[in-house]
Design a protein around this motif. Sequence first.
Motif, PDB file in Angstrom:
ATOM      1  N   GLU A 187      10.674 -42.728  29.142  1.00 57.10           N
ATOM      2  CA  GLU A 187      10.963 -41.016  29.059  1.00 57.10           C
ATOM      3  C   GLU A 187      10.968 -40.362  29.673  1.00 57.10           C
ATOM      4  OE1 GLU A 187       8.940 -40.582  25.333  1.00 57.10           O
ATOM      5  OE2 GLU A 187       9.978 -42.936  24.282  1.00 57.10           O
TER       6      GLU A 187
ATOM      7  N   HIS B 149       7.352 -40.269  30.589  1.00 55.22           N
ATOM      8  CA  HIS B 149       6.132 -39.189  31.300  1.00 55.22           C
ATOM      9  C   HIS B 149       5.018 -40.413  30.562  1.00 55.22           C
ATOM     10  CE1 HIS B 149       7.916 -35.698  30.510  1.00 55.22           C
ATOM     11  NE2 HIS B 149       9.030 -35.972  29.138  1.00 55.22           N
TER      12      HIS B 149
ATOM     13  N   SER C 107       4.029 -39.339  24.547  1.00 53.36           N
ATOM     14  CA  SER C 107       5.798 -39.241  24.486  1.00 53.36           C
ATOM     15  C   SER C 107       5.931 -38.259  23.254  1.00 53.36           C
ATOM     16  CB  SER C 107       5.787 -40.569  23.680  1.00 53.36           C
ATOM     17  OG  SER C 107       6.786 -41.043  23.002  1.00 53.36           O
ATOM     18  N   ARG C 108       7.550 -37.979  22.386  1.00 55.84           N
ATOM     19  CA  ARG C 108       7.574 -37.135  20.931  1.00 55.84           C
ATOM     20  C   ARG C 108       8.202 -38.398  20.659  1.00 55.84           C
ATOM     21  NH1 ARG C 108       9.365 -33.134  24.965  1.00 55.84           N
ATOM     22  NH2 ARG C 108       7.936 -31.389  24.492  1.00 55.84           N
TER      23      ARG C 108
ATOM     24  N   THR D 271      -2.013 -36.619  32.236  1.00 55.30           N
ATOM     25  CA  THR D 271      -1.026 -36.561  31.309  1.00 55.30           C
ATOM     26  C   THR D 271      -0.999 -34.984  30.556  1.00 55.30           C
ATOM     27  OG1 THR D 271      -1.053 -38.994  30.834  1.00 55.30           O
ATOM     28  CG2 THR D 271      -0.175 -37.070  28.581  1.00 55.30           C
TER      29      THR D 271
ATOM     30  N   ASP E  27       1.028 -32.415  32.515  1.00 57.55           N
ATOM     31  CA  ASP E  27       2.414 -32.876  32.127  1.00 57.55           C
ATOM     32  C   ASP E  27       3.516 -32.810  30.484  1.00 57.55           C
ATOM     33  OD1 ASP E  27       5.016 -34.215  33.351  1.00 57.55           O
ATOM     34  OD2 ASP E  27       4.627 -35.504  31.703  1.00 57.55           O
ATOM     35  N   ALA E  28       2.544 -32.220  30.113  1.00 59.36           N
ATOM     36  CA  ALA E  28       3.272 -32.266  28.772  1.00 59.36           C
ATOM     37  C   ALA E  28       2.780 -30.770  28.487  1.00 59.36           C
ATOM     38  CB  ALA E  28       1.813 -32.466  27.043  1.00 59.36           C
TER      39      ALA E  28
ATOM     40  N   GLU F 245       4.185 -28.891  30.727  1.00 61.11           N
ATOM     41  CA  GLU F 245       4.766 -28.532  31.391  1.00 61.11           C
ATOM     42  C   GLU F 245       6.153 -28.578  30.557  1.00 61.11           C
ATOM     43  OE1 GLU F 245       4.229 -30.164  35.135  1.00 61.11           O
ATOM     44  OE2 GLU F 245       3.005 -29.083  36.138  1.00 61.11           O
ATOM     45  N   HIS F 246       5.420 -29.650  29.675  1.00 58.98           N
ATOM     46  CA  HIS F 246       7.424 -29.898  28.907  1.00 58.98           C
ATOM     47  C   HIS F 246       6.504 -29.287  27.324  1.00 58.98           C
ATOM     48  CE1 HIS F 246       8.221 -32.896  32.326  1.00 58.98           C
ATOM     49  NE2 HIS F 246       8.698 -32.056  31.833  1.00 58.98           N
ATOM     50  N   GLY F 247       5.732 -28.563  27.701  1.00 57.03           N
ATOM     51  CA  GLY F 247       6.421 -27.380  25.958  1.00 57.03           C
ATOM     52  C   GLY F 247       5.591 -28.353  25.082  1.00 57.03           C
ATOM     53  N   VAL F 248       4.635 -29.074  25.514  1.00 52.98           N
ATOM     54  CA  VAL F 248       3.893 -29.769  24.421  1.00 52.98           C
ATOM     55  C   VAL F 248       2.785 -28.509  23.981  1.00 52.98           C
ATOM     56  CG1 VAL F 248       2.521 -31.974  23.110  1.00 52.98           C
ATOM     57  CG2 VAL F 248       4.696 -32.064  24.865  1.00 52.98           C
TER      58      VAL F 248
END
Length: 188
Positions: free
Chosen positions: A61, A63, A81-82, A125, A128-129, A131-134
């Motif tokens: 994935e 991440h 992870s989603r 972590t 990064d999350a 930066e990915h809209g989490v």
Amino acid sequence: MSTETTAFHHVIRLAHPADIPAIRAMQERSIWEIGGAFYKSNEIANLLALCGTMDDAVVGEGHYLVAEDRHGAILGSGGWSRSRPGYADATAADDAAPGVAIVRSVFVDPAATRCGIASAIMSRTERDALEHGVDTLQLTATLSGVALYEALGYRTEAAMELTFADQSRFKCVRMQKSLAKTQNRSAA
């Protein structure tokens, strides 16, 4: 995406499929040695036999991180992870809601504990999350990991047990952290 940390001379980088055997070996050492203070041997053996330490797909994935020493030995692992983890079938956990991701398989080699590796992996972590809209991270902590996550600002949602097909149980704690609140505090 690699970062050098001088406290224990390790580099944090994205995990690759070729790393999976070394990651898994480190994770198993970790759960036996570090988790052994919190779980009986048969509980750990059942977890490993019925669930394992990680889903290999999480590496693909993009991440999932590893910390390695200057010789390439894997000292720690973790990421987000989603996707619903494989062990979720053994709990009453729901799938993650939009904007929510799941911290996955954070482990540190027993020889490298108390060197900031897990904290560094979790910091990367979380960044990064974000930066990915989490905006919220959830996790299911082993009893040996609860103190770390509390120190990092995760709050307990519920004590739970993984229940396996053979009816064996493995105690753990569901935790959560709002990254949006963390980001707002650091921006102030």
